[in-house]
Motif scaffolding. Structure first.
Motif, mmCIF file in Angstrom:
data_model
loop_
_atom_site.group_PDB
_atom_site.id
_atom_site.type_symbol
_atom_site.label_atom_id
_atom_site.label_comp_id
_atom_site.label_asym_id
_atom_site.label_seq_id
_atom_site.Cartn_x
_atom_site.Cartn_y
_atom_site.Cartn_z
ATOM 1 N N LEU A 159 0.834 -1.207 0.000
ATOM 2 C CA LEU A 159 0.000 0.000 0.000
ATOM 3 C C LEU A 159 0.871 1.260 0.000
ATOM 4 N N PRO A 160 0.299 2.403 -0.355
ATOM 5 C CA PRO A 160 1.072 3.659 -0.339
ATOM 6 C C PRO A 160 1.708 3.953 1.020
ATOM 7 N N THR A 161 1.125 3.422 2.084
ATOM 8 C CA THR A 161 1.687 3.614 3.431
ATOM 9 C C THR A 161 2.957 2.808 3.646
ATOM 10 N N GLY A 162 3.243 1.868 2.740
ATOM 11 C CA GLY A 162 4.388 0.971 2.912
ATOM 12 C C GLY A 162 3.992 -0.396 3.433
ATOM 13 N N GLU A 163 2.775 -0.497 3.972
ATOM 14 C CA GLU A 163 2.313 -1.788 4.487
ATOM 15 C C GLU A 163 2.122 -2.778 3.337
ATOM 16 N N VAL A 164 2.597 -4.003 3.537
ATOM 17 C CA VAL A 164 2.390 -5.082 2.574
ATOM 18 C C VAL A 164 1.251 -5.959 3.086
ATOM 19 N N LEU A 165 0.235 -6.116 2.268
ATOM 20 C CA LEU A 165 -0.915 -6.931 2.681
ATOM 21 C C LEU A 165 -0.527 -8.404 2.724
ATOM 22 N N ARG A 166 -0.703 -9.009 3.886
ATOM 23 C CA ARG A 166 -0.382 -10.432 4.049
ATOM 24 C C ARG A 166 -1.409 -11.042 4.991
ATOM 25 N N GLY A 167 -2.255 -11.908 4.440
ATOM 26 C CA GLY A 167 -3.327 -12.470 5.248
ATOM 27 C C GLY A 167 -4.476 -11.492 5.441
ATOM 28 N N ILE A 168 -4.419 -10.378 4.714
ATOM 29 C CA ILE A 168 -5.492 -9.384 4.718
ATOM 30 C C ILE A 168 -6.049 -9.341 3.298
ATOM 31 N N THR A 169 -7.351 -9.499 3.164
ATOM 32 C CA THR A 169 -7.969 -9.563 1.846
ATOM 33 C C THR A 169 -7.602 -8.343 1.006
ATOM 34 N N HIS A 170 -7.147 -8.607 -0.207
ATOM 35 C CA HIS A 170 -6.726 -7.506 -1.075
ATOM 36 C C HIS A 170 -7.908 -6.672 -1.537
ATOM 37 N N ASP A 171 -9.007 -7.312 -1.916
ATOM 38 C CA ASP A 171 -10.160 -6.587 -2.432
ATOM 39 C C ASP A 171 -10.700 -5.620 -1.375
ATOM 40 N N PRO A 172 -10.759 -4.316 -1.675
ATOM 41 C CA PRO A 172 -11.146 -3.348 -0.638
ATOM 42 C C PRO A 172 -12.577 -3.511 -0.155
ATOM 43 N N LYS A 173 -13.485 -3.925 -1.029
ATOM 44 C CA LYS A 173 -14.880 -4.118 -0.606
ATOM 45 C C LYS A 173 -14.980 -5.311 0.343
ATOM 46 N N ALA A 174 -14.337 -6.404 -0.035
ATOM 47 C CA ALA A 174 -14.374 -7.606 0.801
ATOM 48 C C ALA A 174 -13.652 -7.375 2.125
ATOM 49 N N ARG A 175 -12.644 -6.495 2.100
ATOM 50 C CA ARG A 175 -11.918 -6.189 3.334
ATOM 51 C C ARG A 175 -12.854 -5.522 4.332
ATOM 52 N N VAL A 176 -13.705 -4.620 3.843
ATOM 53 C CA VAL A 176 -14.669 -3.933 4.721
ATOM 54 C C VAL A 176 -15.801 -4.890 5.117
ATOM 55 N N LEU A 177 -16.310 -5.640 4.154
ATOM 56 C CA LEU A 177 -17.422 -6.563 4.434
ATOM 57 C C LEU A 177 -16.987 -7.709 5.336
ATOM 58 N N ALA A 178 -15.718 -8.087 5.266
ATOM 59 C CA ALA A 178 -15.110 -9.102 6.137
ATOM 60 C C ALA A 178 -15.920 -10.401 6.153
ATOM 61 N N GLU A 179 -16.533 -10.728 7.285
ATOM 62 C CA GLU A 179 -17.250 -12.012 7.425
ATOM 63 C C GLU A 179 -18.520 -12.079 6.594
ATOM 64 N N HIS A 180 -18.892 -10.964 5.951
ATOM 65 C CA HIS A 180 -20.119 -10.926 5.140
ATOM 66 C C HIS A 180 -19.827 -10.886 3.633
ATOM 67 N N ALA A 181 -18.567 -11.079 3.230
ATOM 68 C CA ALA A 181 -18.192 -10.910 1.819
ATOM 69 C C ALA A 181 -18.399 -12.198 1.022
ATOM 70 N N GLY A 182 -19.140 -12.081 -0.085
ATOM 71 C CA GLY A 182 -19.340 -13.224 -0.967
ATOM 72 C C GLY A 182 -18.559 -13.139 -2.256
ATOM 73 N N ASN A 183 -17.816 -12.045 -2.451
ATOM 74 C CA ASN A 183 -17.101 -11.835 -3.718
ATOM 75 C C ASN A 183 -15.622 -12.168 -3.660
ATOM 76 N N ALA A 184 -15.019 -12.158 -2.476
ATOM 77 C CA ALA A 184 -13.583 -12.410 -2.313
ATOM 78 C C ALA A 184 -13.339 -12.700 -0.832
ATOM 79 N N GLY A 185 -12.093 -13.038 -0.514
ATOM 80 C CA GLY A 185 -11.757 -13.247 0.897
ATOM 81 C C GLY A 185 -11.244 -14.626 1.238
ATOM 82 N N LEU A 186 -11.335 -15.573 0.289
ATOM 83 C CA LEU A 186 -10.851 -16.929 0.546
ATOM 84 C C LEU A 186 -9.343 -16.993 0.323
ATOM 85 N N PHE A 187 -8.651 -17.693 1.219
ATOM 86 C CA PHE A 187 -7.224 -17.989 1.052
ATOM 87 C C PHE A 187 -7.091 -19.487 0.824
ATOM 88 N N ILE A 188 -6.351 -19.862 -0.227
ATOM 89 C CA ILE A 188 -6.361 -21.251 -0.678
ATOM 90 C C ILE A 188 -4.972 -21.663 -1.156
#
Length: 341
Positions: free
Chosen positions: A195-224
């Motif tokens: 991210l622009p802040t320098g943080e590297v996303l690891r184990g955090i959903t990349h998709d910004p909508k799914a990141r906010v929706l979290a446990e309610h996201a049906g579009n992304a969020g699976l790690f496989i």
């Protein structure tokens, strides 16, 4: 098994299209897999390994959301041509059907003002107000909104957070024991964007909508990982059979090999895109994930191609990747056709 495609994948790796890759070819019950490159480049390098977990991004749509809807459909609990409002009364529009959402023919107008500043509750409320345009049912336009809304419908039906339903109803029955939602960051997870802040996303959903929706996201969020990807694909190649019985009925798999758009002219199935075999034009199931993943499943020829990469690490060069990804897919389909002759 597919030497030309494998060499092309490694060539694209050397050219920097993606830092690392884990891939597999499946043919007639045999599997050849390999890993290459780096799982991580910044802040330090980590070699890619076959057992690492990837942010599957939109593969979540077909592995989790579509799977659960197909099982409800099999059980007669939902009608694909019924309006979403019937099963999710909080959704205001009464003309968009489940089929529209599954085939990306809803023409839903997805622009939400200040979307990335909204809380989880505010974002869900905004999705429940979305409306279709004048091409409802007529044209295919890929969107995340469909599976986000279908996920909210599944929560309404099951009365549980979506990720818990996915775990109980999809991952566990398929024996996908490494896959998970909302993981703790660890070295077992391949990082995505910096991210622009320098943080590297690891184990955090990349998709910004799914990141906010979290446990309610049906579009992304699976790690496989690769092993669980192959378990999922094996179920498809076995036409719904799993070790302990059936996950899908055979006729459900057969239905997926047909154009399921309302006017039967969009080359989209339920949840899946449809590619065509070069020799006889039979359908091949296909889906991608934004982070650099895709599945190709040829049920008729009993072959499959799994591709898991970290192409957005540390920087997202989307257009370049898509061009190269499509070249790899075309090469695979051509090589497949030649090997069949």
């Amino acid at each position: 098994m597919y030497p030309e495609t494998k060499q092309l994948i490694l060539k694209k790796l050397e050219e920097g299209v993606y830092p690392g890759v884990v891939a597999a070819f499946v043919s007639q019950g045999e599997t050849e897999s390999f890993s290459a490159g780096f799982a991580q480049l910044v802040p330090e390098k980590q070699l890619m390994e076959e057992d690492l977990l990837f942010d599957a991004a939109s593969l979540t749509k077909v592995i989790a959301t579509t799977s659960l809807i197909l099982r409800l459909w099999e059980d007669g609990k939902i009608d694909l041509d019924q309006s979403l409002h019937e099963y999710l009364p909080a959704f205001e529009n009464r003309t968009i059907t489940l089929r529209h959402l599954l085939t990306h023919t809803s023409d839903i107008k997805t622009w939400i003002p200040d979307r990335d500043q909204l809380s989880q509750e505010e974002l869900i409320a905004a999705y429940l107000k979305l409306q279709p345009g004048d091409q409802l049912g007529k044209t295919v336009k890929y969107t995340d909104a469909g599976t986000i809304l279908l996920g909210l419908m599944l929560e309404e039906i099951y009365q549980e957070p979506l990720v818990e339903v996915f775990q109980e109803q999809v991952l566990e029955p398929l024996g996908m024991m490494d896959s998970l939602f909302l993981p703790f960051p660890s070295k077992k997870i391949v990082p995505t964007e910096q991210l622009p802040t320098g943080e590297v996303l690891r184990g955090i959903t990349h998709d910004p909508k799914a990141r906010v929706l979290a446990e309610h996201a049906g579009n992304a969020g699976l790690f496989i990982d690769l092993k669980d990807s192959l378990s999922f694909i094996e179920m498809y190649l076995n036409k719904g059979l799993v070790k302990d019985g059936r996950f899908f009925e055979e006729q459900t798999i057969e239905a997926l090999l047909q154009d399921q758009t309302p006017e039967k002219n969009g080359d989209r199935s339920l949840g899946w895109d449809l590619k065509r075999n070069y020799n006889d034009q039979h359908p091949i199931l296909f889906h991608t994930g934004y982070t650099g993943t895709f599945f190709l499943i040829d049920i008729i020829d009993q072959e499959a191609f799994v591709f898991l990469s970290n192409r957005i690490h540390p920087v997202d060069h989307r257009e370049v990747y898509i061009q190269n990804r499509d070249e790899i897919i075309e090469n695979f389909l051509k090589e497949k056709a030649l090997l069949q002759k």
